[in-house]
Design a protein around this motif. Structure first.
Motif, PDB file in Angstrom:
ATOM      1  N   THR A 155      54.727  68.776  30.338  1.00  0.00           N
ATOM      2  CA  THR A 155      55.069  69.152  31.709  1.00  0.00           C
ATOM      3  C   THR A 155      55.630  67.962  32.472  1.00  0.00           C
ATOM      4  N   ILE A 214      52.472  85.199  29.837  1.00  0.00           N
ATOM      5  CA  ILE A 214      53.472  84.397  29.125  1.00  0.00           C
ATOM      6  C   ILE A 214      53.524  84.840  27.663  1.00  0.00           C
ATOM      7  N   SER A 257      49.392  78.056  33.248  1.00  0.00           N
ATOM      8  CA  SER A 257      49.427  77.466  31.922  1.00  0.00           C
ATOM      9  C   SER A 257      48.796  78.361  30.849  1.00  0.00           C
ATOM     10  N   ARG A 258      49.596  78.701  29.844  1.00  0.00           N
ATOM     11  CA  ARG A 258      49.172  79.423  28.640  1.00  0.00           C
ATOM     12  C   ARG A 258      48.639  80.826  28.918  1.00  0.00           C
ATOM     13  N   LYS A 259      48.895  81.387  30.062  1.00  0.00           N
ATOM     14  CA  LYS A 259      48.268  82.660  30.422  1.00  0.00           C
ATOM     15  C   LYS A 259      48.863  83.840  29.663  1.00  0.00           C
ATOM     16  N   SER A 313      54.967  78.167  29.527  1.00  0.00           N
ATOM     17  CA  SER A 313      54.183  77.626  30.633  1.00  0.00           C
ATOM     18  C   SER A 313      55.003  76.632  31.448  1.00  0.00           C
ATOM     19  N   ARG A 333      51.874  78.594  23.759  1.00  0.00           N
ATOM     20  CA  ARG A 333      52.635  79.063  24.924  1.00  0.00           C
ATOM     21  C   ARG A 333      53.111  77.933  25.830  1.00  0.00           C
ATOM     22  N   VAL A 384      47.870  72.460  34.644  1.00  0.00           N
ATOM     23  CA  VAL A 384      48.428  72.648  33.301  1.00  0.00           C
ATOM     24  C   VAL A 384      47.489  72.109  32.223  1.00  0.00           C
TER      25      VAL A 384
END
Length: 334
Positions: free
Chosen positions: A321, A282, A277-279, A298, A294, A315
């Motif tokens: 999601t 990305i 998630s949001r890494k 994600s 993001r 997440v």
């Protein structure tokens, strides 16, 4: 030369006779990719698998932390830190943390993951008393009004013990018991499950210059050794899950290689937790420097993980999601 087996997973109504169900879940496979160090991958029929490899892949995964592993589940992130990469400071106040927990539950989270120490690249260690102060009271407050499963995101046995006593159900250790081996003893004594994550280096140094001989097989070997260490500490295999550690000591190419062959980790006989998630990778691919923006990327990567049989998605954006996962499963017939 050692063989590694990656099931080529599928789902949907057109399931051929003889297809094998992965771990009692929603995907099945008829063929397996065989990986060997320094050799070209080979695809073989699943029926040609060695008996022990087949057993590891098809044995149903038991419920863990009161969560069924027969369907993909959503773990909502609750960072009670001032410096996490995406939401640092937003929920460091206990009241705001509890409000956010309530919202994630309403949005469809199956589990909450409470962490009091940032593990973003460059993050500094937090002392035991402070990390405990940030996490145990929040866990206790959530547990007082909800039965939702809760995990404690920590590398430290003292913090884990306090969290378990406050009502946590699972220990989520990003260091896979290498930072503080006593965390295995604490988890075993509580008869709790543990998640073992791969990371190369510590948060201060992990992104300096990560290198691997073969990132997929190196991560697999590390996690296999850590699973064995957890079992030696008294944690049975059916209370162990694994996490490839996307973004923890890995370049963009390393992350993509792991995601493309994620299903190899099912050969460990454990559920897979996927946290993307949001890494940063990305943001790199999507040209989005702001972590909070993001979410679409994600969700896309999370669904790709579900297609490879990942049982738990960690997440930030629970509501989005949940909606995406509901629609994905409806149109793919999972």
């Amino acid at each position: 030369m050692r063989d590694y087996f990656r099931p080529l997973l599928q789902s949907g109504p057109a399931r051929p006779e003889g297809a094998l169900t992965l771990g009692g879940g929603w995907t099945w496979f008829t063929h397996v990719e065989v990986l060997r160090r320094g050799a070209t991958p080979e695809v073989i029929p699943a029926s040609a698998l060695p008996q022990d490899a087949m057993h590891a892949l098809v044995t149903p995964r038991l419920a863990m932390a009161r969560l069924e592993m027969t369907r993909p589940t959503i773990m909502g992130i609750l960072n009670t830190t001032p410096d996490s990469f995406s939401d640092g400071g937003q929920f460091s106040d206990a009241d705001r943390a509890l409000t956010h927990a309530r919202q994630m539950i309403a949005d469809g989270a199956d589990m909450l993951d409470v962490g009091g120490e940032s593990t973003r690249p460059g993050a500094a260690d937090v002392d035991l008393a402070e990390e405990t102060r940030r996490t145990a009271p929040v866990i206790q407050a959530i547990r007082a009004e909800s039965a939702i499963p809760i995990s404690i995101d920590t590398r430290k046995s003292v913090v884990a013990k306090a969290a378990l006593e406050a009502g946590a159900d699972l220990v989520n250790d990003v260091a896979a018991m290498t930072y503080d081996p006593a965390i295995g003893d604490v988890t075993a004594a509580a008869q709790a499950p543990i998640c073992l994550m791969h990371a190369q280096g510590d948060p201060q140094t992990m992104q300096d210059a990560p290198r691997y001989d073969d990132v997929v097989l190196d991560v697999y070997d590390f996690l296999q050794e850590r699973v064995q260490a957890a079992m030696a500490a008294g944690i049975p295999l059916d209370r162990i899950m694994v996490d490839p550690g996307i973004g923890f000591g890995k370049t963009l190419d390393h992350n993509l290689a792991l995601l493309q062959r994620l299903s190899i980790l099912h050969s460990l006989g454990c559920p897979i937790l996927l946290g993307v998630s949001r890494k940063r990778f990305i943001g790199t691919l999507a040209n989005e420097p702001q972590a909070q923006a993001r979410m679409p990327g994600s969700v896309a990567v999370a669904l790709a993980g579900v297609a490879q049989g990942a049982q738990i998605l960690r997440v930030h954006d629970v509501k989005e999601t949940r909606q995406a996962l509901t629609l994905f499963r409806a149109v793919t017939g999972e």
